[in-house]
Write a protein that holds these residues in place. Structure first.
Motif, short mmCIF file in Angstrom:
data_model
loop_
_atom_site.label_atom_id
_atom_site.label_comp_id
_atom_site.label_asym_id
_atom_site.label_seq_id
_atom_site.Cartn_x
_atom_site.Cartn_y
_atom_site.Cartn_z
N ASP A 95 53.60 39.57 63.47
CA ASP A 95 53.38 39.61 62.51
C ASP A 95 53.87 38.93 61.40
OD1 ASP A 95 51.02 40.75 63.86
OD2 ASP A 95 51.27 42.30 62.54
N PRO A 96 52.89 38.11 61.05
CA PRO A 96 53.47 36.74 59.96
C PRO A 96 54.18 37.57 58.50
CG PRO A 96 51.57 35.94 61.03
CD PRO A 96 52.02 36.89 60.97
N LEU A 97 55.46 37.75 57.86
CA LEU A 97 55.96 38.03 56.71
C LEU A 97 56.41 37.36 56.05
CD1 LEU A 97 57.73 41.35 57.24
CD2 LEU A 97 58.78 39.48 55.88
N PHE A 98 56.64 37.13 54.67
CA PHE A 98 56.92 36.40 53.89
C PHE A 98 57.95 37.61 52.58
CE2 PHE A 98 53.23 33.85 55.22
CZ PHE A 98 54.57 32.47 55.27
N VAL A 99 58.64 36.59 52.30
CA VAL A 99 59.52 38.03 51.58
C VAL A 99 59.36 36.51 50.03
CG1 VAL A 99 61.86 38.86 50.76
CG2 VAL A 99 60.77 38.75 52.67
N SER A 167 48.59 42.48 53.09
CA SER A 167 48.92 43.18 52.35
C SER A 167 50.62 43.37 51.94
CB SER A 167 49.45 44.61 52.78
OG SER A 167 50.42 44.70 53.95
N ALA A 168 50.85 43.48 50.29
CA ALA A 168 51.98 43.46 49.45
C ALA A 168 52.27 44.41 49.48
CB ALA A 168 51.79 42.13 48.63
N THR A 169 53.12 44.67 49.27
CA THR A 169 54.43 45.82 48.68
C THR A 169 55.75 44.84 47.54
OG1 THR A 169 54.28 46.58 50.90
CG2 THR A 169 54.80 48.09 49.30
N ARG A 170 56.33 45.97 46.91
CA ARG A 170 57.70 45.41 46.76
C ARG A 170 58.49 46.27 47.53
NH1 ARG A 170 59.17 45.12 40.90
NH2 ARG A 170 56.90 45.16 40.27
N ILE A 171 59.85 45.89 47.29
CA ILE A 171 60.76 46.21 48.79
C ILE A 171 61.68 46.97 47.05
CG2 ILE A 171 62.44 45.50 50.37
CD1 ILE A 171 61.54 42.86 50.69
N GLY A 172 62.21 48.06 47.57
CA GLY A 172 62.64 48.68 46.89
C GLY A 172 62.74 49.58 45.73
N PHE A 178 59.28 40.49 46.92
CA PHE A 178 58.03 41.67 47.57
C PHE A 178 58.09 41.27 48.68
CE2 PHE A 178 57.52 40.80 43.15
CZ PHE A 178 56.81 42.27 42.43
N VAL A 179 57.25 41.93 49.38
CA VAL A 179 57.30 41.65 51.09
C VAL A 179 55.79 41.45 51.23
CG1 VAL A 179 57.08 44.19 51.89
CG2 VAL A 179 57.32 41.87 53.12
N LEU A 180 55.28 40.36 52.08
CA LEU A 180 53.80 39.49 52.44
C LEU A 180 53.41 40.02 53.55
CD1 LEU A 180 53.97 39.23 49.57
CD2 LEU A 180 51.31 37.30 49.81
N LEU A 181 52.58 40.90 54.39
CA LEU A 181 52.26 40.87 55.37
C LEU A 181 51.46 40.54 55.73
CD1 LEU A 181 53.78 41.61 58.37
CD2 LEU A 181 52.95 43.79 57.76
N PHE A 182 51.28 39.58 56.98
CA PHE A 182 49.52 39.00 57.57
C PHE A 182 49.26 39.88 58.86
CE2 PHE A 182 48.85 35.23 54.85
CZ PHE A 182 49.61 35.65 53.76
N ARG A 183 47.90 40.48 58.69
CA ARG A 183 47.93 40.81 59.94
C ARG A 183 46.16 40.58 60.59
NH1 ARG A 183 47.74 47.29 59.57
NH2 ARG A 183 46.49 46.79 61.69
#
Lengths: 421, 242
Positions: A95-99, A167-172, A178-183
């Motif tokens: 899936d498309p993923l942005f950091v 969905s967005a989550t802080r990494i570590g 932050f990582v943004l994941l597009f489903r």
């Protein structure tokens, strides 16, 4: 433990071997030095042999300096989860993923992201790429921190409708990333819409031919009951109308099917010459019926584009069929293919020599159910969906259609494909 | 934006401006989209929402203008930085106008839906607005990536929009001639179509500004005006085709 050792052993030997090769001059010279020293002091070379063995053992056992670790070793290392590279992991996500960093600049976009949203230069702010008001609020909320996880629905309407659950989550801890994941949720959404559209279109478009058939039946049972000539004519019209309705349903179904298909860049290489040639063979009988000859003008070498073979077949089938149907008075239809002069495009032109299309209709031909009213007395043969289907498929292929026409001289429909790779 | 300034805060100010433009762009895209779908589905509640949303764009445009002036006064920017700031002022102006045009479409929704019109009247309008929205999206994406590569295509698309508008104009004219009861709705629809066509023009303006920001030169001047509707006249009804 055992397994781990086993897998480590060949590793150890190959890397030691590499180290030996790398330091072969130092090793060779030290061996020679040892030998000469040994001989000079009257030894029998035993001391030297011991020295050589020592050097070999050292090369085997002393770990290579990390700075000199070649790339291959790092890839071996990535099989262990602690040393896994974040970018390798992100690339493996389908899936498309942005950091992004804490101010919203895109630090990294994986392959799927650039396929879905176009290439993204690192450093571009997320807020510029995803401009929808609710996305702006969402990004602001994420960057402010707080617990999370965060989620939102994101819809892009043009050029093709796509819907994502983001969905967005802080990494570590404390990485500030932050990582943004597009489903992709487009399919479910499109199926819903397709159902609604299909019912609306079918009921609207089928009503007219149905009404006309009902009218003729009424006339046949009433005033024209004993008129064999009128009966024959009416039955002919009714047959035309029913076959039009059948075609309409076919076209509506194929358009709906296309709309539901998930959006993905085609990866198959298709030779346009084969596709157009195949379509010509398939249409040969029908072309003969309408008194048209289809001529091909193809380059000698393959003309490849990235595409779905069946969809491209449908594109040229619709275009050639139209050319035979509406340009039959010209007697011939020419399909030609070539590379653009600058090599950036692959171009196929379908040209007919019929009456041409009035200028004011040209920009709207690809609109659904848009039909050029050729004039009273001419039955409507088309469903008004053929070119809409063509346009839809071409949009999925990142290609475009241009239409030229001159009254009395005929029309040409040109498809421009981007060059593969 | 790739290179950094010695003053980090200057970078942040520039980024702030760009992000504000992004926000405005998103709002403008949404307003046009919603205005047209309110029109097509006959949804006065959605139309009222669009009308209310316009205030946001007006306010944002003022904010960007003020912020830009302050940055110019404080930082005395040159070359690309200056283009970036002046460009932001220009683009925000265009986006604000796009919002106005969207709002104008929304205002006509009630008048048009009072007498229910056949579907075919709206099909052309919604595909015209799809074209304009695609163009706007491409232009704003080009602004986001600071690339001038695809901007030439934007102009082609503007021609497409103009041609389509002319065709729609003709069609609406025909409907009015067929039945005078159509005149109210069709007149409003012609204005709506014109608004969408103007949105395409503003998007082309934005494209020119982006080109200027990226390359420092103005876009090559050939800009044919394809809007032929001023030449369209109602055909004189000599023969009644039955």
């Amino acid at each position: 433990m055992n397994i781990r050792l086993k897998s480590l052993l060949p590793d150890l030997f190959t890397s030691a071997g590499k180290r030996l090769v790398r330091h072969r001059f130092v090793l060779a010279s030290s061996v020679i030095a040892c030998l000469t020293l040994d001989l000079a002091y009257g030894g029998r070379g035993i001391g030297a042999a011991i020295a050589v063995a020592f050097i070999m053992a050292a090369a085997l056992l002393v770990p290579g300096r990390t700075a000199e670790k070649p790339r291959e070793e790092r890839r071996d290392g990535a099989t262990r989860i602690e040393t896994l590279l974040a970018t390798d992991l992100a690339e493996a996500v389908q899936d498309p993923l942005f950091v992004s960093n804490a101010s919203g600049d895109i630090v990294y976009a994986n392959e799927a992201a650039s396929v879905a949203f176009g290439t993204v230069a690192p450093g571009m702010p997320l807020q510029l790429k995803f401009r929808a008001p609710e996305m702006h609020d969402f990004i602001a909320r994420v960057m402010e921190g707080g617990a999370g996880p965060f989620g939102i629905d994101y819809v892009e309407r043009v050029p093709l409708e796509r819907a994502y659950r983001v969905s967005a989550t802080r990494i570590g801890d404390g990485s500030g990333l932050f990582v943004l994941l597009f489903r992709d949720q487009s399919e479910a959404r499109r199926i819903d819409r397709m159902r609604a559209d299909f019912i609306a279109n079918a009921s609207h478009e089928l009503r007219t031919p149905l009404a006309s058939i009902a009218g003729f039946i009424e006339t046949l049972r009433g005033p024209a009951r004993d008129d064999p000539k009128a009966r024959e004519a009416f039955l002919q019209i009714m047959q035309d109308q029913t076959s039009r309705m059948a075609r309409l349903i076919d076209d509506l179904l194929s358009l709906s099917r296309l709309e539901v298909k998930p959006y993905g860049k085609p990866s198959e290489r298709v030779d346009l010459r084969m596709v157009v040639g195949g379509v010509r063979d398939a249409l040969a009988a029908r072309a003969k019926d309408s008194g048209v000859e289809i001529e091909l003008d193809m380059p000698p070498e393959p003309l490849e584009v990235l595409g779905h073979r069946d969809e491209l077949f449908q594109v040229f089938e619709n275009l050639l069929e139209n050319a035979c149907k509406y340009g039959s008075s010209g007697g011939r239809v020419v399909a030609s293919a070539r590379k653009a002069a600058d090599g950036s495009e692959r171009i196929v032109t379908i040209r007919d020599f019929g009456p041409g299309i009035p200028e004011e209709h040209i920009p709207r031909l690809t609109e659904r159910f848009y039909r050029v009213e050729i004039g009273a007395g001419r039955p409507q043969k088309g469903t008004g969906l053929g070119l809409a289907i063509v346009k839809h498929i071409l949009t999925r292929h990142d290609a475009r259609l241009s239409i030229r026409s001159k009254m009395g001289e005929g029309s040409s429909f040109t498809v421009h494909f981007p060059a593969p790779d | 934006m790739q290179s950094q300034h010695i003053m980090r805060s200057f970078d942040e100010e520039l980024r702030f401006l760009a992000n504000q433009i992004g926000g405005m762009g998103g709002y403008a895209e949404r307003m046009v989209d919603e205005a047209v779908s309110a029109l097509v589905t006959g949804d006065p509640a959605l139309a009222r929402k669009v009308i209310a949303d316009d205030a946001f764009l007006d306010q944002k445009e003022r904010e960007i203008g003020e912020k830009a002036v302050i940055i110019i006064a404080k930082r005395q920017p040159m070359a690309r930085d200056l283009r970036e700031i002046v460009g932001a002022i220009r683009i925000s102006g265009d986006l604000e106008r796009i919002g106005d045009l969207g709002k104008n479409i929304a205002k006509r929704v009630v008048a048009i839906t009072e007498t229910r019109q056949p579907v075919r009247l709206f099909r052309g309008l919604s595909s015209l607005s799809d074209l304009a929205l695609t163009q706007l999206k491409e232009v704003l994406d080009a602004y986001a990536s600071r690339s001038a590569e695809k901007l030439g295509l934007v102009r082609d698309r503007d021609e497409e929009i103009d041609a389509m508008y002319t065709s729609l104009f003709r069609e609406l004219l025909t409907y009015m001639m067929e039945d005078p009861r159509n005149i109210t709705a069709c007149t409003h629809l012609i204005f709506c179509a014109k608004n969408i066509e103007r949105i395409g023009d503003h998007a082309t303006n934005v494209a020119e500004t982006v080109y200027h920001i990226v390359t420092g030169t103005t876009m090559p001047p050939e800009r044919p005006k394809e809007d032929q509707s001023h030449k369209v006249v109602a055909p004189v009804p000599t023969e009644t085709s039955e």
